[in-house]
Design a protein around this motif. Sequence first.
Motif, mmCIF file in Angstrom:
data_model
loop_
_atom_site.group_PDB
_atom_site.id
_atom_site.type_symbol
_atom_site.label_atom_id
_atom_site.label_comp_id
_atom_site.label_asym_id
_atom_site.label_seq_id
_atom_site.Cartn_x
_atom_site.Cartn_y
_atom_site.Cartn_z
ATOM 1 N N TYR A 61 0.809 -1.226 0.000
ATOM 2 C CA TYR A 61 0.000 0.000 0.000
ATOM 3 C C TYR A 61 0.838 1.271 0.000
ATOM 4 O O TYR A 61 0.294 2.369 0.067
ATOM 5 N N SER A 62 2.150 1.150 -0.071
ATOM 6 C CA SER A 62 2.966 2.319 -0.379
ATOM 7 C C SER A 62 2.997 2.460 -1.897
ATOM 8 O O SER A 62 2.352 1.687 -2.611
ATOM 9 N N TYR A 63 3.741 3.441 -2.409
ATOM 10 C CA TYR A 63 3.763 3.631 -3.859
ATOM 11 C C TYR A 63 5.064 4.297 -4.275
ATOM 12 O O TYR A 63 5.760 4.917 -3.462
ATOM 13 N N ARG A 86 9.941 6.110 -2.935
ATOM 14 C CA ARG A 86 8.876 5.287 -2.355
ATOM 15 C C ARG A 86 8.254 6.079 -1.216
ATOM 16 O O ARG A 86 8.930 6.485 -0.272
ATOM 17 N N LEU A 87 6.940 6.292 -1.309
ATOM 18 C CA LEU A 87 6.207 7.094 -0.339
ATOM 19 C C LEU A 87 4.993 6.325 0.162
ATOM 20 O O LEU A 87 4.621 5.302 -0.408
ATOM 21 N N SER A 88 4.374 6.827 1.217
ATOM 22 C CA SER A 88 3.159 6.218 1.753
ATOM 23 C C SER A 88 2.280 7.297 2.353
ATOM 24 O O SER A 88 2.755 8.128 3.137
ATOM 25 N N ASP A 89 1.009 7.296 1.972
ATOM 26 C CA ASP A 89 0.058 8.245 2.555
ATOM 27 C C ASP A 89 -0.328 7.835 3.968
ATOM 28 O O ASP A 89 -0.848 8.648 4.728
ATOM 29 N N HIS A 90 -0.100 6.567 4.327
ATOM 30 C CA HIS A 90 -0.486 6.058 5.642
ATOM 31 C C HIS A 90 0.667 6.050 6.633
ATOM 32 O O HIS A 90 0.456 5.991 7.838
ATOM 33 N N ASN A 91 1.884 6.097 6.111
ATOM 34 C CA ASN A 91 3.059 6.052 6.981
ATOM 35 C C ASN A 91 4.088 7.059 6.476
ATOM 36 O O ASN A 91 4.905 6.743 5.612
ATOM 37 N N PRO A 92 4.070 8.278 7.012
ATOM 38 C CA PRO A 92 4.968 9.326 6.514
ATOM 39 C C PRO A 92 6.444 9.042 6.750
ATOM 40 O O PRO A 92 7.303 9.718 6.190
ATOM 41 N N THR A 93 6.763 8.031 7.573
ATOM 42 C CA THR A 93 8.170 7.701 7.795
ATOM 43 C C THR A 93 8.766 6.951 6.600
ATOM 44 O O THR A 93 9.992 6.820 6.499
ATOM 45 N N ILE A 94 7.906 6.444 5.725
ATOM 46 C CA ILE A 94 8.392 5.767 4.524
ATOM 47 C C ILE A 94 8.722 6.821 3.472
ATOM 48 O O ILE A 94 7.849 7.497 2.942
ATOM 49 N N ARG A 95 9.989 6.978 3.208
ATOM 50 C CA ARG A 95 10.435 7.935 2.196
ATOM 51 C C ARG A 95 11.817 7.497 1.703
ATOM 52 O O ARG A 95 12.841 7.985 2.154
ATOM 53 N N ASP A 96 11.796 6.547 0.783
ATOM 54 C CA ASP A 96 13.033 5.986 0.255
ATOM 55 C C ASP A 96 13.312 6.558 -1.128
ATOM 56 O O ASP A 96 12.414 6.619 -1.971
ATOM 57 N N VAL A 97 14.536 6.962 -1.364
ATOM 58 C CA VAL A 97 14.948 7.354 -2.710
ATOM 59 C C VAL A 97 15.414 6.088 -3.425
ATOM 60 O O VAL A 97 16.425 5.486 -3.054
#
Length: 219
Positions: A61-63, A86-97
């Motif tokens: 469910y990330s994108y 890689r981002l997630s609207d439900h988990n703002p800690t997910i932010r991978d380049v």
Amino acid sequence: MNREAFQLAPMPEHGNTTNPLWRALWNAYEPVITPLRRMPLIADIDLCGGMYGITAELADYSYLHISTDDVLPTDPNQVRGWLVQRLSDHNPTIRDVVYNSTEAGEHAANGNDHVPLFNAITEFVARRRLGLRLRPTKAVTISGLRSDLFAVEHICDCFPRSMDAIARYSREVNMLRLMGWRPIFQQGGNEWPLSVWVHDGAVVTVAVTLTGWNAERAA
């Protein structure tokens, strides 16, 4: 034959698909979108706040968000480098380049080349097991000619579950048998059955056919 290997992830389901700007960007970036759909990931065009980008849904469910170091231009020829996060609207800690070939990025030497872009995305998705699974949507079709040569064609409901399509197929051919029809050809086993039936100068084909694909995320 592995039918999934030749299929694309389904189109996104929302009202923007009839938006002229969305359609224009979708068509312009088709060389990027189609490989994403073959992974398979559900690709989309993000128009939020004018910050255009390409998105690809992942199994958790990330994108992925694919853009440049600025707004994705309406003309792909103006892209000088790619930024994939890689981002997630439900988990703002997910932010991978995942990949960055913009001027200041780690892969700047690759510029706007698609090959290293897709190599990086493919490796990331495979390593994290974030690809979606495609499940076929099936239907039972009945087609042929009556004895007066009038064409017969009927498509039964679509069945997301394979077992439901096979059950409907069995019901249809059993009904033909009870009505006196005789099978003259059968193939496909229990996965993609097809049979040809004759009766009093009429002939019909009953088959389980592919109507589309559903994308499933990991449990």
